[in-house]
Design an enzyme around this catalytic site. Structure first.
Site, PDB file in Angstrom:
ATOM      1  N   GLY A   1       0.840  -1.196   0.000  1.00 49.63           N
ATOM      2  CA  GLY A   1       0.000   0.000   0.000  1.00 49.63           C
ATOM      3  C   GLY A   1       0.866   1.233   0.000  1.00 49.63           C
ATOM      4  O   GLY A   1       1.852   1.302   0.726  1.00 49.63           O
TER       5      GLY A   1
ATOM      6  N   ARG B   1       1.066  -5.091  -5.084  1.00 45.67           N
ATOM      7  CA  ARG B   1       1.343  -6.319  -4.339  1.00 45.67           C
ATOM      8  C   ARG B   1       1.595  -7.413  -5.370  1.00 45.67           C
ATOM      9  O   ARG B   1       0.881  -7.518  -6.355  1.00 45.67           O
ATOM     10  CB  ARG B   1       0.152  -6.677  -3.438  1.00 45.67           C
ATOM     11  CG  ARG B   1       0.039  -5.765  -2.241  1.00 45.67           C
ATOM     12  CD  ARG B   1      -1.056  -6.188  -1.290  1.00 45.67           C
ATOM     13  NE  ARG B   1      -1.038  -5.355  -0.083  1.00 45.67           N
ATOM     14  CZ  ARG B   1      -1.570  -4.137  -0.002  1.00 45.67           C
ATOM     15  NH1 ARG B   1      -2.190  -3.615  -1.049  1.00 45.67           N
ATOM     16  NH2 ARG B   1      -1.491  -3.425   1.114  1.00 45.67           N
TER      17      ARG B   1
ATOM     18  N   ASP C   1       5.406  -4.606   6.112  1.00 47.32           N
ATOM     19  CA  ASP C   1       5.656  -5.997   6.486  1.00 47.32           C
ATOM     20  C   ASP C   1       5.892  -6.943   5.311  1.00 47.32           C
ATOM     21  O   ASP C   1       6.926  -7.629   5.237  1.00 47.32           O
ATOM     22  CB  ASP C   1       4.398  -6.503   7.214  1.00 47.32           C
ATOM     23  CG  ASP C   1       4.681  -6.720   8.669  1.00 47.32           C
ATOM     24  OD1 ASP C   1       5.556  -6.003   9.197  1.00 47.32           O
ATOM     25  OD2 ASP C   1       4.028  -7.589   9.269  1.00 47.32           O
TER      26      ASP C   1
ATOM     27  N   THR D   1       4.538   3.122   5.281  1.00 48.47           N
ATOM     28  CA  THR D   1       3.147   2.693   5.403  1.00 48.47           C
ATOM     29  C   THR D   1       2.447   3.657   6.338  1.00 48.47           C
ATOM     30  O   THR D   1       3.048   4.142   7.292  1.00 48.47           O
ATOM     31  CB  THR D   1       3.033   1.265   5.971  1.00 48.47           C
ATOM     32  OG1 THR D   1       1.691   1.077   6.457  1.00 48.47           O
ATOM     33  CG2 THR D   1       3.976   1.033   7.138  1.00 48.47           C
ATOM     34  N   ILE D   2       1.191   3.947   6.074  1.00 47.57           N
ATOM     35  CA  ILE D   2       0.501   4.894   6.943  1.00 47.57           C
ATOM     36  C   ILE D   2       0.139   4.281   8.285  1.00 47.57           C
ATOM     37  O   ILE D   2      -0.191   4.984   9.220  1.00 47.57           O
ATOM     38  CB  ILE D   2      -0.783   5.454   6.279  1.00 47.57           C
ATOM     39  CG1 ILE D   2      -1.813   4.364   5.991  1.00 47.57           C
ATOM     40  CG2 ILE D   2      -0.458   6.204   5.004  1.00 47.57           C
ATOM     41  CD1 ILE D   2      -3.173   4.915   5.592  1.00 47.57           C
ATOM     42  N   ASP D   3       0.214   2.951   8.406  1.00 49.08           N
ATOM     43  CA  ASP D   3      -0.328   2.281   9.591  1.00 49.08           C
ATOM     44  C   ASP D   3       0.568   2.343  10.826  1.00 49.08           C
ATOM     45  O   ASP D   3       0.116   2.064  11.927  1.00 49.08           O
ATOM     46  CB  ASP D   3      -0.623   0.808   9.275  1.00 49.08           C
ATOM     47  CG  ASP D   3      -1.783   0.661   8.310  1.00 49.08           C
ATOM     48  OD1 ASP D   3      -2.631   1.571   8.260  1.00 49.08           O
ATOM     49  OD2 ASP D   3      -1.830  -0.355   7.599  1.00 49.08           O
TER      50      ASP D   3
ATOM     51  N   ARG E   1      -5.987  -1.903  10.011  1.00 46.05           N
ATOM     52  CA  ARG E   1      -6.660  -3.191  10.144  1.00 46.05           C
ATOM     53  C   ARG E   1      -6.223  -3.939  11.406  1.00 46.05           C
ATOM     54  O   ARG E   1      -7.038  -4.494  12.132  1.00 46.05           O
ATOM     55  CB  ARG E   1      -6.413  -4.040   8.896  1.00 46.05           C
ATOM     56  CG  ARG E   1      -7.473  -5.086   8.643  1.00 46.05           C
ATOM     57  CD  ARG E   1      -7.455  -5.581   7.212  1.00 46.05           C
ATOM     58  NE  ARG E   1      -7.872  -4.578   6.264  1.00 46.05           N
ATOM     59  CZ  ARG E   1      -9.155  -4.269   6.034  1.00 46.05           C
ATOM     60  NH1 ARG E   1     -10.111  -4.901   6.673  1.00 46.05           N
ATOM     61  NH2 ARG E   1      -9.466  -3.329   5.172  1.00 46.05           N
TER      62      ARG E   1
END
Lengths: 328, 328, 328, 328
Positions: free
Chosen positions: D15, D76, D107, D130-132, D176
Site C-alpha cells: 500500500g 502487491r 511488512d 506505510t501509513i499504519d 486493520r
C-alpha cells in the site's frame, strides 16, 4: 460548421497561474474528443520560436488537473515581439502543420496572439489565465480564485496570533495595476483596511483611523496592500507609519510574493479552465479566431483581442462599499 | 427611504454551511454601521420559540469570518410549523421589539419565514445558506464553493494513491435532490464518471464503459455519486458492480459525510456572505420583506420567498457537456 | 502521593504558538479529571499582575483543540520583572487560593517562572510552547511541527510557479537565534540552500554555487534564510547577490512573517500538547515544581528551569549532513 | 568501508504512503552524491519480475518531494512469492548489474526482501513506508504523520457543523491490525471515544457513556473507529447503537477510505523519508544488507528483517491514559 482542423497547438505564456494545467488538459482532451491532434508548445512563444513543439494525447495530461503551475512551462518572450521572431515562429507553425492555436495567459499574451494571428491570418483563441483578474471580457480569470484563497488562508493564520494591543500587520499581495486580489481577499479575510491602486484616499483614511484608535484599547489590525498601490511598497508605508505614530503601533510585515502564484487550483478555477478549454477548441473548429473566450454572467462569451487588451475591467463599486461597511 | 428599523434579529436554520458566520458578521456589522441594534437568535426558529434571543455588537462577531459552522447554532424546528410555535415565537419577537429579521438557510428556512412573515406582517429577508446550491434566485448559495473544494481536495488525495489496474473508487457526496456538488466537484476533480439525480442513463453508461475498459490495461477510475442518485446508495452500486463484473474490478468506497459541511469557508463564500449580509440589512431598512437576496450575474437580486422555495435551479447543460467531453 | 492541590492556574506567555490551546485544554480537563478547580489567567504574567484570573471548567475549553493562537491571550510582561510586579502577582495568586501554576511559553516565560516560584516557594510547571524549537530538555516544542508545515506548504506553492532559468527565490523564515525552522523546512521543502545562524560558511557556499550554475542552463532555486542569520536580512542578501551577479539571477523575496505563528495545529503538536498538559497537572499533584516537562525519546522528561533556560538544544549533525547530500 | 556499489535499485511496494516520493528522491540523490548509478523499478516486485527497470538521475526526482503517492507505482505481487517469480526477478537483477536494492514498504515488502536477499545473497535495505505505523524497529513509519493529519483535518470539519443534541458521528479510519492512526488522530482531533483493535472494553465503555449522557443535554460527540476494530465495521456499530438506543441518538457515518493514503506529505514525513533514504544508500555502500532502517529516539537504527516483520510495535500505555483523561 466544422472547418476540419486537424492539428491544434496550445501554450501558456506570461506569469503562470493555478488552473493553467486544467485548461491545457481540457484543450488536449477536447482535441482528442473531436479527432484533432493536439500539440504542446513549451515555454510560451519561446517554444514557438525555438521549435519546442511536440505531439500530445490524453495520457499527456493525466493527473495534472490538481497541480499548480503549468506542465508546458511559461515564459515572457522578447524575441516574439520582433519581425524575425515572428517569422521563425510562423515557419515552425507551418512545419508542424498547425491549423490553430490556443494561448493561455494575460494581456501581453493576447497582444502577441493578435499580432501574430493578423500577420499570418492564423486562427488563435485566448484563454485568460492570470491571478490578477485584470482582463476585460470575463468575470474572472483562471487563477484568481485560487490566489485569493491563498491570501485569505495566510491572513487567517496571522489573525490567530496573540492579539496584543495596537499591533499593525501589513500584508503585501500581488496586483501591480489592479487591486482585485487585495479587494477580494481583504473582504474575505476581514481585513481592517485595504489599500489598492484604484482608490485615492485610502492611505489618509488609514492614518485617520490609526490616529483615533491609538487612543483606545484596541486589538491587532490587518492591512492588506496591493503591491501596485500608489503609496509605495509596504516598507515605505511601514516607515511612514513609524514616523507618524512612533511606537504607538508595533508593525509587522508579510510579503507573500510568489506563494500566491502556486498551489492546487480551487474547484472554481478548475471548472472555469475546463469550460474555457473545451470552448476554445470548439471555437477553432467553428472557424473562429482572434478572440479571447471568457465567462460573463455564467455564459461563455467571446471578446476580440483588441478589446480584451485595451479595456480594463472595473472594480465593482458595490464591493468597495461592502468592504467599507463591514470593516467598521 | 429609511423605515427607521431599530432592532434586527438574525438566525441560522437548517443544515449548516461554511460562510454562515461571515453572513452573521456582515448582518451584525451592517446594523452597527446603520445605528441599528442587532440581536442574535440561537438554534434557528427553536431560539425564537424558546426566547433564546440576545443583543449583539461588533465585538460579538470578532474573529469568526474564517470559522466553519455557525456561532448561532442551527437546528430544524418542528414546533415552528405549528400554530402554537408560531405564536410563541411572535410573542418573543414583540417582547424584544424586533423590527425585522434576517434568516440564513435553505428551502425549509424560507418556507417558515414566508409563513411567519405573512401571518404577522413582519418583514423578513432570507440569505441562501446551504452547501447544496439548490435554491432558485441566486447563482450560488453560501457554502457551496467551500463544499466542492472540500470534495475536490479529498478526491485529489485518492488520486495520489498507487494506480493499480482496474481499481474503482466510489466517492459519495452530499446532494439529496440536486447534483450540483457532484457535478462541479466531478469536473474539478477530473472524475471519470459523475452520477447525479438529474440524469437518467448515467449508471448504464458507467456499466458500458466498465465493460469496455476491463478488457484493456487501464489505471484507477474515480466515480462521484450524489447521495440522492436514483440508483441507490454507493453501497448498492458497489454490490451491483461486483455482481456484474466479479473480480474484474476492485472497488473502494469513501463516504465523505459531514466533512463536507465544515471547514474554513472559501474566499468566494465569505465575499458572497458579506455582500448578502449587508444587502439584507439595507433591504430591511428600505422597508422590504418577504424576499430572499441572492447574486445573479454578479448583481444583487431579490426573489420572493414563494419563487425561491417553489422553483428549482437547473443544472447548466453546458457544464454537463463539458463533463462528458473532458472525461474521455 | 497526592498533595491535594485544589486550585491550579494556567497561562500562556511570550510569542504564541499553534497547539497552545490544546495544552490549555489538557491542563483544564486534567484538573477536572482529578477534582481540581482550574483557573485561567489572561495575557500571561500581565494577567497575574492585573488580577485577570477566572475559573474555568471543561466547557471553557470546548472546541479549541483545533484553533491556532491561545484563548488565554499571550503577552510579554516587563512589570513582572520588577519586585513590585512580582508582589502584585503573588497577592493575586494568594487571593485566588492557587496551589500551583502551569506556564506555557519559552525561555523568558520559564525564567519568570523560576524567579517567581523560588521567591514565594510556589510550585510552577512549564510547558515548552514556541515555534522556534529552541528549548533544551524536549525533543520538540509545541508549535514547531505546525510552523515547519506552514513553511513547507508555502514553499511548495513557490515551487509550482513557472521555472524560468536562473530565478532565485529567497524565503525568510522565523528563528532569530536558532535555525531549526529553517533546517527542517529546508529539508522538507527540498530547498537548494538553507542559511542558518548555526553555520558559518553558508553564504560563501551559496555564492560559489551561484557562480557555477549561472553558467549552465538551470531552473529556479529556493533559498531558505533564518531571520537571525548572521548575513543580515534577506534583503541584505538580495542586495549582495545583485551586486555580485548583476542580472545573471532574477531574485524574488517572500517574507512569511507571522503567518508562521498561526494556523490549525498539526496532529503532532496537539498530541504533544495534550501529553504535556496532562503531565504538568499530575506533576503538581505529585508535589513537584520548578520544572519544565518535555518529551525526549518518546518519554516524558523533567528538566529544571535553570537547565531549560541556560542550555541550548543542538542542531543535529546528521540532519545537516542529510541536507547537504540531498540538495545536490 | 566502501564496498564499491556501482548500481543500486529502488522500488516501492504494498500500500502506498505519502512520503514515499521523498524517500525515492533521497535514495536517488544519495546515489548520485556517492557516484552510484540509481535504477528505478516500477510497480514493486512486479517490476523486478517483468524487467520494468530503468536508469534514473537527479532530474528524475525533481519536483516530487511534495507529491503524494509514488512515482515508481506500487503493487502487491503474488508471483514474487513463487520460486519462478524469484528466479525471474534475480535474472533481471543480474542483467542490470544491480549491486544492491532499497525497498520501501511494509511488512509484506520486508518479508519478500528477506527471502530474496537470503536466497541470492543479495544486499537489500528496507525503508518503512506505510501509513499504519505498524512496523517494529522505528518510532514512526513514513506516511503515518501525514495520514493522522488528514484524519484530524477531516474531523475538525465535522466538529464545525451545527451541534444539535445527541448527534453521534462515527468516523472510520484505516488500521486493520493496529490502532495507531485511530489513537493519535483521536487525541489530536479531541474525539470523545476511540475504538481500536488493541483495547477490549472499548465498546462497552461507549455504550455506558451513551446511556449516561442521553439523559442530559449534551452536544455532538465524535467516535473514531479503527477499521480493524473487533466490534465490526462502523455500520455494524451504528446498527447496534440504533438497536440499543433507538432515536435517542442521531447517527452519522464518515468513511475516509483511501483519502488517508494520499495528499502532500507533512514536513515530518519528508524529513524522515530523506534521512532514511540517505542512510539506506550509505548502508549498502558499507556492505550492509538484510536490515530495515528506522529512527528510534531520534537516532538511526537498524533492525534485521526477521525482527522487523515478526515483532509488533506496542501502543504506548501513556498515550492511552492521556486519551482517557482528556476525553472526559
Amino acid at each position: 460548421m466544422n472547418h476540419s482542423k486537424e492539428r491544434i497547438g496550445v501554450l501558456t505564456s506570461g506569469g503562470d497561474a493555478p488552473g493553467m494545467n486544467a485548461a491545457i488538459r481540457a484543450v488536449v482532451r477536447s482535441c482528442v474528443y473531436y479527432g484533432i491532434t493536439p500539440f504542446g508548445i513549451a515555454q510560451g512563444y519561446e517554444g514557438l520560436i525555438n521549435n519546442d513543439i511536440f505531439q500530445m494525447d490524453a495520457g499527456s495530461v493525466k493527473h495534472i488537473i490538481h497541480q499548480g503551475g503549468t506542465i508546458l512551462k511559461s515564459a515572457r518572450s522578447l524575441e516574439f515581439k520582433t519581425e524575425e521572431g515572428m517569422q521563425k515562429a510562423w515557419k515552425n507553425v507551418q512545419e508542424h502543420g498547425l491549423d490553430g492555436l490556443v494561448v493561455i495567459g494575460g494581456d501581453g499574451t493576447f497582444k502577441g496572439a493578435m499580432e501574430f494571428g493578423e500577420k499570418f491570418s492564423f486562427p488563435i483563441i485566448g484563454i485568460p489565465g492570470t491571478i490578477d483578474n485584470d482582463i476585460y471580457g470575463t468575470d474572472f480569470t483562471v487563477g484568481f480564485d485560487t490566489a485569493v484563497n491563498t491570501v485569505v488562508e495566510a491572513v487567517d493564520k496571522i489573525r490567530d496570533t496573540a492579539t496584543s494591543h495596537n499591533r499593525l500587520f501589513f500584508i503585501e499581495v500581488m496586483g501591480r495595476d489592479a487591486g482585485f486580489i487585495a479587494m477580494y481577499s481583504g473582504i474575505g479575510a476581514g481585513a481592517e483596511e485595504v489599500l489598492i491602486p484604484e482608490k485615492d484616499r485610502d492611505v489618509e483614511r488609514l492614518y485617520e483611523s490609526l490616529e483615533q484608535t491609538s487612543q483606545r484599547k484596541k486589538s491587532s489590525r490587518l492591512v492588506i496592500v496591493a503591491e501596485g498601490d500608489k503609496n509605495g511598497s509596504v516598507y515605505d508605508l511601514e516607515r511612514e507609519v513609524k514616523q507618524r505614530f512612533g511606537d504607538r503601533y508595533e508593525t509587522k510585515v508579510t510579503i507573500l510574493g510568489h506563494v500566491q502564484r502556486g498551489g492546487r487550483p480551487s474547484c472554481t478555477d478548475r471548472v472555469l479552465a475546463s469550460r474555457l478549454g473545451v470552448t476554445s477548441v470548439e471555437a477553432l473548429r467553428d472557424g473562429k479566431g482572434g478572440f479571447m473566450v471568457g465567462v460573463r454572467n455564467r455564459k461563455i462569451r467571446f471578446t476580440d483581442f483588441d478589446n480584451a487588451t485595451k479595456r480594463n475591467p472595473e472594480m465593482d463599486q458595490e464591493l468597495m462599499r461592502v468592504a467599507d461597511i463591514i470593516s467598521i
